[in-house]
Design a protein around this motif. Structure first.
Motif, short mmCIF file in Angstrom:
data_model
loop_
_atom_site.label_atom_id
_atom_site.label_comp_id
_atom_site.label_asym_id
_atom_site.label_seq_id
_atom_site.Cartn_x
_atom_site.Cartn_y
_atom_site.Cartn_z
N GLU A 174 3.19 10.15 1.85
CA GLU A 174 2.06 9.59 2.60
C GLU A 174 2.48 8.31 3.30
N PRO A 215 1.79 4.76 4.68
CA PRO A 215 0.81 3.69 4.51
C PRO A 215 0.22 3.26 5.85
N ARG A 216 -1.09 3.14 5.90
CA ARG A 216 -1.78 2.67 7.10
C ARG A 216 -2.01 1.17 6.96
N VAL A 217 -1.19 0.37 7.66
CA VAL A 217 -1.24 -1.08 7.48
C VAL A 217 -1.60 -1.83 8.75
N HIS A 236 -7.77 10.31 9.82
CA HIS A 236 -6.49 9.73 9.42
C HIS A 236 -5.40 10.76 9.13
N ASN A 288 3.14 2.12 12.07
CA ASN A 288 3.08 2.35 10.63
C ASN A 288 4.27 3.18 10.15
N ASP A 323 7.14 1.75 7.56
CA ASP A 323 7.42 2.43 6.30
C ASP A 323 8.91 2.74 6.17
N LYS A 381 11.48 1.26 3.42
CA LYS A 381 12.11 2.21 2.50
C LYS A 381 13.62 2.09 2.51
#
Length: 362
Positions: free
Chosen positions: A204, A206-208, A235, A264, A268, A272
């Motif tokens: 998933e 992340p929606r930041v 989303h 986003n 991510d 990572k």
């Protein structure tokens, strides 16, 4: 520092099998090939008996379609190469025609990765599996094709506008249909490495960000406790991206639609892997009047806030004309006018790793 789940590769190639755009005439950077060049130099085109010149055999060239599919090839030096198909386009005809046009050895494709459950990305899957089965029947050593999916398959998805659901997308393939055609089903909600560790499939995203708000008007058909209804679902939380780490270059990011927002996605990947972004490929989800306000902050992030700036951005599929113009203005030749039938090949550089530093976001 924990060991990365993603191995760096020495050879990387991508062939675009489905995209909205066909672009034969724009200048491309080193390593890119137009479809026309491939046909005229590698695919034994028919030759005109009168003039002796090879034909542009347009009956057997790629077609454009509203969707996305990319053939990813990865290899670590001294090891066997891996072929992975990222999405399958919107329908049976586009994927079949374009696989044939690009002379793809489908039986060598080990895995299909579906970015998310929207039929412009899943609609060609069953047709591809049929084509692969026929191709694999001629090679007794060929293994079945793994189909890598998010487990949360919707019954239906649609678009809500002005008080009504104005249309629903065609059905995605079912798990049973995939199995019946020989696909080996794998469902993953979490991030995982495939292709012997050379391709990362995210979990998933992340929606930041504040400005990336999913798919306006996105809805999902829900059947629960005896009730059936459309519910808001902007989303698209089952969306995943794929990443490849090219030695001495950095990450290649495949974001097929960027419903999560490409900023986003990049944030991510950077968090990572702590690797610079070499290429961003796919739909940036910036087309349409509702999404115009997202273009400026997206371009500002990619061109000015992410350091180092990506070497190449390939805005495809649902990116939209306005976003392409803005990216070209900001990035110059770093914005590549990619389309269906194009191929890109690059060789990694292990010696250059000493000059690779973690990226920063300003």
């Amino acid at each position: 520092m924990a060991e990365s789940p993603l191995r760096s590769v020495d050879e990387f190639a991508v062939t675009f099998l489905v995209d909205n755009c066909i672009e034969w005439m724009m200048k491309l950077p080193p390593g890119f090939s137009h479809e026309v060049k491939l046909h005229l130099t590698e695919h034994n085109p028919p030759v005109d008996d009168v003039t002796g010149a090879p034909f542009l055999d347009l009956e057997n060239y790629c077609c454009g379609a509203h969707g996305f599919s990319a053939l990813i090839e990865t290899q670590v030096e001294g090891e066997a190469p891996h072929c992975t198909l990222f999405d399958t386009g919107p329908d049976s005809r586009a994927i079949a025609r374009n696989v044939a046009a690009m002379h793809v050895n489908t039986h060598k494709i080990e895995r299909i990765i579906l970015s998310h459950w929207h039929s412009d990305h899943s609609g060609g899957m069953l047709a591809f599996l049929r084509i692969r089965t026929q191709s694999a029947s001629q090679d007794a050593s060929c293994s079945p094709c793994v189909v890598d999916l998010h487990p949360d398959r919707p019954i239906a998805r649609g678009i809500f506008s002005q008080g009504n659901v104005i249309g629903r997308l065609p059905n995605d393939p079912t798990f049973d249909e995939i199995r019946e055609l020989g696909g080996v089903l794998e469902t993953h909600a979490e991030g995982h490495a495939v292709a012997d560790g050379t391709v990362w499939v995210s979990g998933e995203i992340p929606r930041v960000t504040e400005f990336e708000g999913g798919l306006p008007g996105g809805v999902r058909w829900l059947e629960k406790d005896g009730k059936t209804e459309w519910i808001a679902e902007e989303h698209i939380m089952d969306e995943r991206y794929a990443a490849i780490d090219v030695a001495g270059k950095g990450l290649v990011i495949f974001s097929a639609c960027s419903h999560a927002g490409i900023v986003n996605v990049v944030k991510d990947a950077v968090a990572k892997f702590s690797r610079p972004i070499y290429m961003i490929i796919g739909g940036l989800h910036l087309a349409g009047t509702d999404l115009v306000p997202r273009i400026k902050p997206t371009v500002d992030f990619l061109a000015n806030r992410l350091r180092p700036t990506p070497t190449y951005v390939l805005p495809m599929h649902c990116s939209g004309f306005a976003a392409k113009v803005a990216l070209e203005h900001a990035l110059g030749e770093g914005c590549v006018p990619a389309g269906v039938g194009h191929k890109f090949e690059v060789t990694g550089d292990r010696e250059a790793e000493k000059f690779i530093f973690p990226p920063s976001i300003q």
